[in-house]
Design a protein around this motif. Sequence first.
Motif, mmCIF file in Angstrom:
data_model
loop_
_atom_site.group_PDB
_atom_site.id
_atom_site.type_symbol
_atom_site.label_atom_id
_atom_site.label_comp_id
_atom_site.label_asym_id
_atom_site.label_seq_id
_atom_site.Cartn_x
_atom_site.Cartn_y
_atom_site.Cartn_z
ATOM 1 N N VAL A 64 -7.126 -32.486 32.356
ATOM 2 C CA VAL A 64 -8.546 -31.406 32.182
ATOM 3 C C VAL A 64 -9.290 -32.432 33.318
ATOM 4 C CG1 VAL A 64 -10.875 -31.864 30.500
ATOM 5 C CG2 VAL A 64 -7.792 -31.526 29.337
ATOM 6 N N ILE A 65 -9.245 -33.117 33.279
ATOM 7 C CA ILE A 65 -10.664 -34.406 34.291
ATOM 8 C C ILE A 65 -10.119 -33.243 35.891
ATOM 9 C CG2 ILE A 65 -11.353 -35.807 35.742
ATOM 10 C CD1 ILE A 65 -10.353 -37.514 33.716
ATOM 11 N N ASP A 66 -8.640 -32.787 36.002
ATOM 12 C CA ASP A 66 -8.726 -32.320 37.156
ATOM 13 C C ASP A 66 -9.325 -30.997 36.834
ATOM 14 O OD1 ASP A 66 -7.071 -31.817 39.891
ATOM 15 O OD2 ASP A 66 -6.266 -30.473 38.672
ATOM 16 N N SER A 67 -9.019 -30.265 36.090
ATOM 17 C CA SER A 67 -9.702 -28.969 35.701
ATOM 18 C C SER A 67 -10.791 -28.838 36.081
ATOM 19 C CB SER A 67 -9.142 -27.400 34.409
ATOM 20 O OG SER A 67 -9.093 -26.454 34.059
ATOM 21 N N LYS A 68 -11.755 -29.208 35.581
ATOM 22 C CA LYS A 68 -13.299 -29.985 35.564
ATOM 23 C C LYS A 68 -13.076 -29.445 37.119
ATOM 24 C CE LYS A 68 -17.467 -30.552 34.032
ATOM 25 N NZ LYS A 68 -18.128 -29.126 33.896
ATOM 26 N N LEU A 69 -12.780 -30.675 37.500
ATOM 27 C CA LEU A 69 -13.182 -30.950 38.835
ATOM 28 C C LEU A 69 -12.519 -29.501 39.935
ATOM 29 C CD1 LEU A 69 -13.019 -32.455 41.614
ATOM 30 C CD2 LEU A 69 -10.801 -33.601 41.670
ATOM 31 N N GLN A 70 -11.874 -28.574 39.821
ATOM 32 C CA GLN A 70 -11.444 -27.754 40.808
ATOM 33 C C GLN A 70 -12.327 -26.614 40.002
ATOM 34 O OE1 GLN A 70 -9.070 -27.687 43.057
ATOM 35 N NE2 GLN A 70 -8.768 -29.288 42.357
ATOM 36 N N GLN A 71 -13.323 -26.721 38.952
ATOM 37 C CA GLN A 71 -13.927 -25.771 38.825
ATOM 38 C C GLN A 71 -15.388 -26.158 39.727
ATOM 39 O OE1 GLN A 71 -15.795 -24.745 35.015
ATOM 40 N NE2 GLN A 71 -13.525 -25.783 33.886
ATOM 41 N N LEU A 72 -15.590 -27.683 39.820
ATOM 42 C CA LEU A 72 -17.100 -27.184 40.365
ATOM 43 C C LEU A 72 -16.884 -27.446 42.397
ATOM 44 C CD1 LEU A 72 -17.392 -31.200 38.235
ATOM 45 C CD2 LEU A 72 -18.768 -28.844 39.235
ATOM 46 N N LEU A 73 -15.181 -27.936 42.389
ATOM 47 C CA LEU A 73 -14.371 -27.654 44.156
ATOM 48 C C LEU A 73 -14.661 -25.970 44.428
ATOM 49 C CD1 LEU A 73 -11.645 -30.100 44.583
ATOM 50 C CD2 LEU A 73 -14.245 -30.252 45.266
ATOM 51 N N SER A 74 -14.675 -25.234 43.195
ATOM 52 C CA SER A 74 -14.268 -23.719 43.694
ATOM 53 C C SER A 74 -15.927 -23.210 43.737
ATOM 54 C CB SER A 74 -13.245 -22.838 42.357
ATOM 55 O OG SER A 74 -14.881 -23.211 41.062
ATOM 56 N N VAL A 75 -16.279 -23.990 43.135
ATOM 57 C CA VAL A 75 -18.269 -23.434 43.754
ATOM 58 C C VAL A 75 -18.363 -23.665 44.905
ATOM 59 C CG1 VAL A 75 -20.516 -23.808 42.524
ATOM 60 C CG2 VAL A 75 -18.683 -23.822 40.676
ATOM 61 N N VAL A 76 -17.815 -25.139 45.144
ATOM 62 C CA VAL A 76 -18.882 -25.694 46.261
ATOM 63 C C VAL A 76 -17.770 -24.760 47.402
ATOM 64 C CG1 VAL A 76 -18.306 -27.551 47.936
ATOM 65 C CG2 VAL A 76 -18.984 -27.986 45.738
ATOM 66 N N ASN A 77 -16.823 -24.731 47.290
ATOM 67 C CA ASN A 77 -16.149 -23.657 48.316
ATOM 68 C C ASN A 77 -16.720 -22.553 48.489
ATOM 69 O OD1 ASN A 77 -14.295 -26.016 48.714
ATOM 70 N ND2 ASN A 77 -12.615 -25.286 47.296
ATOM 71 N N LEU A 78 -16.687 -21.969 47.559
ATOM 72 C CA LEU A 78 -17.715 -20.441 47.335
ATOM 73 C C LEU A 78 -18.741 -20.865 47.763
ATOM 74 C CD1 LEU A 78 -17.633 -17.299 46.513
ATOM 75 C CD2 LEU A 78 -19.227 -18.726 43.997
ATOM 76 N N TYR A 79 -19.886 -21.848 47.566
ATOM 77 C CA TYR A 79 -20.881 -21.198 48.369
ATOM 78 C C TYR A 79 -20.963 -21.911 49.940
ATOM 79 C CZ TYR A 79 -26.292 -23.763 49.349
ATOM 80 O OH TYR A 79 -27.340 -24.076 49.668
ATOM 81 N N GLU A 80 -20.197 -22.754 50.119
ATOM 82 C CA GLU A 80 -19.620 -22.665 51.620
ATOM 83 C C GLU A 80 -19.444 -21.329 52.489
ATOM 84 O OE1 GLU A 80 -17.247 -25.172 54.873
ATOM 85 O OE2 GLU A 80 -16.070 -25.828 52.841
ATOM 86 N N ALA A 81 -18.502 -20.825 51.996
ATOM 87 C CA ALA A 81 -18.090 -19.364 52.208
ATOM 88 C C ALA A 81 -18.535 -18.757 52.334
ATOM 89 C CB ALA A 81 -16.295 -19.068 51.365
ATOM 90 N N LEU A 82 -19.696 -18.182 51.542
ATOM 91 C CA LEU A 82 -20.794 -17.418 51.559
ATOM 92 C C LEU A 82 -21.931 -17.756 52.862
ATOM 93 C CD1 LEU A 82 -21.367 -17.143 47.734
ATOM 94 C CD2 LEU A 82 -20.578 -14.911 49.275
ATOM 95 N N GLY A 83 -21.730 -19.124 53.523
ATOM 96 C CA GLY A 83 -22.532 -19.431 54.160
ATOM 97 C C GLY A 83 -23.475 -20.404 53.958
ATOM 98 N N GLY A 84 -23.627 -21.102 52.842
ATOM 99 C CA GLY A 84 -24.957 -21.323 52.206
ATOM 100 C C GLY A 84 -25.209 -22.436 52.384
ATOM 101 N N GLY A 85 -26.712 -23.602 52.848
ATOM 102 C CA GLY A 85 -26.506 -24.985 52.788
ATOM 103 C C GLY A 85 -27.454 -25.414 53.884
ATOM 104 N N TRP A 86 -26.946 -24.430 55.311
ATOM 105 C CA TRP A 86 -28.382 -24.381 56.482
ATOM 106 C C TRP A 86 -29.150 -24.571 56.582
ATOM 107 C CZ3 TRP A 86 -29.466 -20.557 58.647
ATOM 108 C CH2 TRP A 86 -29.149 -19.420 59.260
ATOM 109 N N LYS A 87 -29.800 -23.501 55.407
ATOM 110 C CA LYS A 87 -31.469 -22.874 55.903
ATOM 111 C C LYS A 87 -32.437 -24.415 55.559
ATOM 112 C CE LYS A 87 -29.919 -18.245 55.410
ATOM 113 N NZ LYS A 87 -30.059 -17.175 54.255
#
Length: 471
Positions: free
Chosen positions: A448-471
């Motif tokens: 359950v904890i790992d699944s919660k972690l994967q949710q958070l990581l997928s949002v982080v990965n999506l944010y990076e994949a779209l090019g977020g964070g540097w502005k």
Amino acid sequence: MKSIIKHTFFGKTILIIVMAFTLQSCFVAKEYERPELAETQNLFRTDNLPTDSISMADVSWKTLFTDSYLNQYIEEGLQNNIDIRVALQQIISAEAYFKQGKAGYLPTLTAKATMTHQELARNSQFGSFFNGAIDQYELSGSLSWEADIWGKIRSNKRAFQAGYLQSVAAHQAVKTQLISSIAATYYQLLALDAQLAITEKTIATRESSVETIKALKDAGQVTQVAVDQNIAQYNNAKALQVDLEAAIFRTENTLSILLGKAPQHFERSEIDVQVIDTDLKLGVPATLLRNRPDVMAAEYGLIESFELANVARSNFYPSLTLTGSGGFQSLELDELLSANSLFATLVGGLTQPIFNQRRIKTQNEVAKAQQEQALLNFKKSLLVAGNEVSNALYTYTAETKKFEYRQNEVEALRNAESNSEELLKNGYANYLDLLTARQSELSAELNVIDSKLQQLLSVVNLYEALGGGWK
């Protein structure tokens, strides 16, 4: 007579300059246009194709991440991370070349002061006249300027500019990756903390169970095998505790490197309070061209190679160079600055390469190949970006569904453990049922904890994949 010579000199100078500026309008350098990339039109593999130009990448990381500890660590990382500082030095280097490119239109100017002493053969023509030796003093300057007839200097300038912008985009890419890495590492720490807490609770429960099962053995309800099995489960949980503590230690060290610090412990919150409220908007695929730094860097690399190909092509054409020199020249030092010591030279010439061991043709062929390579890299960067966006979005959707099932699994296994333990105490169940339920419950709670972690990581990965964070 001097007046006629003076007017003739200036007249020729003006004529050469007019010719230079007239020919300068004959550019052969092509203008860069972004290529049509038909194979990258449908980059996002999703049932709901985005039509809105607004992207999640436009959200600041300070808004996306609400954990105060995490925001503090990201801020520190952006200030102290070694890779960020290296990228900044690369920008400084590229900026120096960019300044050099902008100065390409300017002439080169040199100055010199010389004193020459020459011993001549006394029987030679000049030796007898100068009594065997001659001294000459000179104070002069020279100027050289090349007319940009075919656009070579302009293309060189644009190539340097593209190189500079590519280094800036590379720095932005490092920032995006750093923010993503810090967030991912922080969330991994929170997940490990939660898993360790569950394991410690399980250890306490199993330690109590060992005492209970021993009492049941003394009462004749179970055998020594049941006692040994419970002791084994207890030690299995203790070993898991050691693994989790080691993983936390290593993960904290990883975070230390990302923040540019010595290894240390980091204060943090809990995984249960982590909530990301930002809408997961992808934006149309074209937004990757303005948001994703590595894609921008790839296009700047294409622009640079395009302009360098212009330069290589212009080398086939003649170059017009205007060179002038002047100053004071005298055989006597005390007469060096007199009017009679003045001299001036003006040379204007066209240079056309004819045979130079195939160097120009080789340079042109290499430039074309490098331009095609840069185009392929640009296309690949877009395809990779689309793939990463699709994977991150699908992972988030899958983990969100899985999280609910995991929670239901944990609840069912908790009931199974409680019922098995009660039945065992009353002699209605086998101890193996209880052991199986306990082991399955621990695994499910960790999942359950790992699944919660994967949710958070997928949002982080999506944010990076779209090019977020540097502005």
